[in-house]
Design an enzyme around this catalytic site. Structure first.
Site, PDB file in Angstrom:
ATOM      1  N   ASP A   1       0.824  -1.219   0.000  1.00  0.00           N
ATOM      2  CA  ASP A   1       0.000   0.000   0.000  1.00  0.00           C
ATOM      3  C   ASP A   1       0.857   1.267   0.000  1.00  0.00           C
ATOM      4  OD1 ASP A   1      -2.414  -1.410   0.092  1.00  0.00           O
ATOM      5  OD2 ASP A   1      -2.407  -1.497   2.284  1.00  0.00           O
TER       6      ASP A   1
ATOM      7  N   ARG B   1      -1.268   3.505  16.781  1.00  0.00           N
ATOM      8  CA  ARG B   1      -1.586   4.459  15.703  1.00  0.00           C
ATOM      9  C   ARG B   1      -1.499   5.920  16.120  1.00  0.00           C
ATOM     10  NH1 ARG B   1       0.149   1.009  12.369  1.00  0.00           N
ATOM     11  NH2 ARG B   1      -1.340  -0.158  11.134  1.00  0.00           N
TER      12      ARG B   1
ATOM     13  N   ASP C   1      -7.698   2.190  10.727  1.00  0.00           N
ATOM     14  CA  ASP C   1      -6.537   3.057  10.895  1.00  0.00           C
ATOM     15  C   ASP C   1      -6.721   4.437  10.267  1.00  0.00           C
ATOM     16  OD1 ASP C   1      -5.276   1.202  12.425  1.00  0.00           O
ATOM     17  OD2 ASP C   1      -4.195   0.284  10.755  1.00  0.00           O
TER      18      ASP C   1
ATOM     19  N   SER D   1      -1.559  -9.725   5.517  1.00  0.00           N
ATOM     20  CA  SER D   1      -1.331  -8.344   5.911  1.00  0.00           C
ATOM     21  C   SER D   1      -1.037  -8.370   7.410  1.00  0.00           C
ATOM     22  CB  SER D   1      -2.587  -7.530   5.603  1.00  0.00           C
ATOM     23  OG  SER D   1      -2.546  -6.331   6.327  1.00  0.00           O
TER      24      SER D   1
HETATM   25  N1  ARG Z   1      -8.156  -5.064  13.533  1.00  0.00           N
HETATM   26  C1  ARG Z   1      -7.083  -4.511  14.281  1.00  0.00           C
HETATM   27  C2  ARG Z   1      -7.323  -3.054  14.543  1.00  0.00           C
HETATM   28  O1  ARG Z   1      -8.033  -2.418  13.821  1.00  0.00           O
HETATM   29  C3  ARG Z   1      -5.735  -4.779  13.682  1.00  0.00           C
HETATM   30  C4  ARG Z   1      -5.502  -4.359  12.285  1.00  0.00           C
HETATM   31  C5  ARG Z   1      -4.167  -4.837  11.864  1.00  0.00           C
HETATM   32  N2  ARG Z   1      -3.806  -4.508  10.537  1.00  0.00           N
HETATM   33  C6  ARG Z   1      -3.277  -5.405   9.691  1.00  0.00           C
HETATM   34  N3  ARG Z   1      -2.910  -4.954   8.549  1.00  0.00           N
HETATM   35  N4  ARG Z   1      -3.123  -6.646   9.970  1.00  0.00           N
HETATM   36  O2  ARG Z   1      -6.800  -2.531  15.480  1.00  0.00           O
END
Ligand code: ARG
Length: 393
Positions: free
Chosen positions: A13, A93, A122, A170
């Site tokens: 990405d 984040r 995110d 991912s």
């Molecule tokens: N679902 C989790 C969150 O929103 C983790 C996301 C992790 N991202 C990934 N690309 N695996 O906090």
């Protein structure tokens, strides 16, 4: 030409974003990677990937200590869990966004870009912080151009961006946990293959011998393991390593994302599970019944704020104040037994214990049992009236 700081991981990405920002947005790109405890190669890769795509200025910002001290330690005191997930990605984040904002100010950039798609959490977490700490324009090329993964791959190939060949899933990783998504894992009936895991052993591969650990807490946070004092960063790493070795901390959940989509998530969070379980057992010993009950409510609200990217909401700061006050007595030692993906609390002690062994003991005579007679007699008064009135037969 306007300058943009791109939060850069070196994955598909964000690699595609570099070129899109140049070609479609006509901007000068500076890349930055924030180290929140991901694997060493993930810290080094962004610089070399950026270099492979072109000649970009790249920053690596070490935020590990801050992450441990100011984010993870707060989450421990709050027992933060969202639908069974210790919030590893969600906690990191805001800090990443804060560091990118600092970088944008230092570089005099007009914009900040991220590689989030329009389906995840995110985008909310990054942008909430960026917009409240700066006046930078926010650019999310993948979302704005509505690109699918295969369109991204086509675009990457057309501009000679090297594709990370060995990455099927991912993955997002930091000190507090590892999240694994995508590919076959999107089918919620498919068991994650063993190779999806990296921090935790399967129970079959975990040692046959159990291990007993003593974790010491002071003011609600861990400070030593088996008598050895450690700083926040070191103790979290150690807990990840030990619990992971014993196969503790694998999570497979269907999670409710901010936008309402349900997603299937796999996590490895061995240290988080070990520390949170031990912390909670010490609270059981040191907090009153009413404090414990209220702590549950705080924890739920706190966890939702973190998950929803509202770290900078004043309510989170307010809750931290209450939590810190409640954690003054959460000090002591917890003994945990780890064995083949299992974890059990087998002992605890605290100078602030509200558990009084001498009073609760069957051998105690000082607390006169007869004083209870009247209290017990009139207990459940209303239920008694109801049953006598309405359940005659
Ligand atoms: N679902 C989790 C969150 O929103 C983790 C996301 C992790 N991202 C990934 N690309 N695996 O906090």
């Amino acid at each position: 030409m306007d300058k943009v700081i791109l939060a850069f991981s070196g994955g598909l990405d964000t690699s595609v974003c570099i070129k899109l920002l140049e070609e479609k947005y006509n901007m000068e790109v500076v890349t930055a990677c924030v180290d929140v405890g991901q694997a060493q190669e993930e810290i080094e890769r962004p610089a070399s990937v950026a270099n492979g795509i072109g000649n970009y200025k790249h920053y690596t910002i070490d935020a590990k200590e801050e992450f441990a001290q100011d984010f993870i330690f707060r989450a421990i005191k709050a027992n933060a869990l969202y639908e069974g997930y210790p919030l590893s990605t969600a906690l990191a984040r805001p800090l990443i966004a804060m560091k990118i904002v600092e970088m944008a100010k230092k570089e005099g950039a007009q914009a900040i870009a991220h590689g989030c798609t329009g389906k995840g959490n995110d985008q909310f977490r990054f942008e909430a912080i960026i917009r409240s700490l700066s006046d930078c324009k926010v650019i999310a090329p993948i979302r704005e151009l509505n690109l699918t993964r295969s369109e991204e791959i086509d675009y990457a190939q057309s501009c000679g961006i090297p594709l990370p060949s060995d990455k099927i899933y991912s993955i997002d990783e930091n000190l507090w946990g590892r999240a694994i998504e995508g590919d076959i894992l999107e089918d919620p009936m498919i068991e994650p293959p063993e190779k999806a895991f990296n921090w935790t052993k399967s129970s079959a591969d975990a040692p046959d011998e159990s291990q007993i650990l003593e974790i010491e807490f002071a003011l609600g946070v861990p400070i030593s393991i088996d008598g050895k004092k450690m700083g926040p960063l070191e103790i979290i790493k150690k807990c990840n390593q030990i619990a992971g070795m014993h196969g503790v901390g694998r999570v497979d959940v269907i999670e409710d994302r901010i936008i309402g989509l349900k997603s299937r998530e796999i996590y490895e969070t061995p240290g988080a599970f070990l520390i949170l379980t031990a912390h909670k057992s010490l609270e059981q010993m040191t907090l009153t019944r009413s404090e414990l009950k209220f702590a549950e409510t705080i924890s739920e609200t706190y966890s939702e704020l973190v998950y929803n990217g509202m770290w900078h909401d004043p309510l989170r700061e307010d809750l931290d104040q209450i939590i810190d006050h409640m954690q003054r007595r959460v000090s002591g030692i917890v003994r945990v037994k780890l064995h083949k993906s299992g974890m059990r609390i087998i002992g605890r002690k605290s100078p602030y214990s509200l558990y009084k062994q001498d009073v609760v003991s069957f051998e105690d005579k000082a607390m006169d049992q007869r004083e209870m007679i009247g209290m017990v007699k009139h207990y459940a008064l209303q239920a008694g009236f109801y049953n006598k009135m309405c359940k005659k037969d």
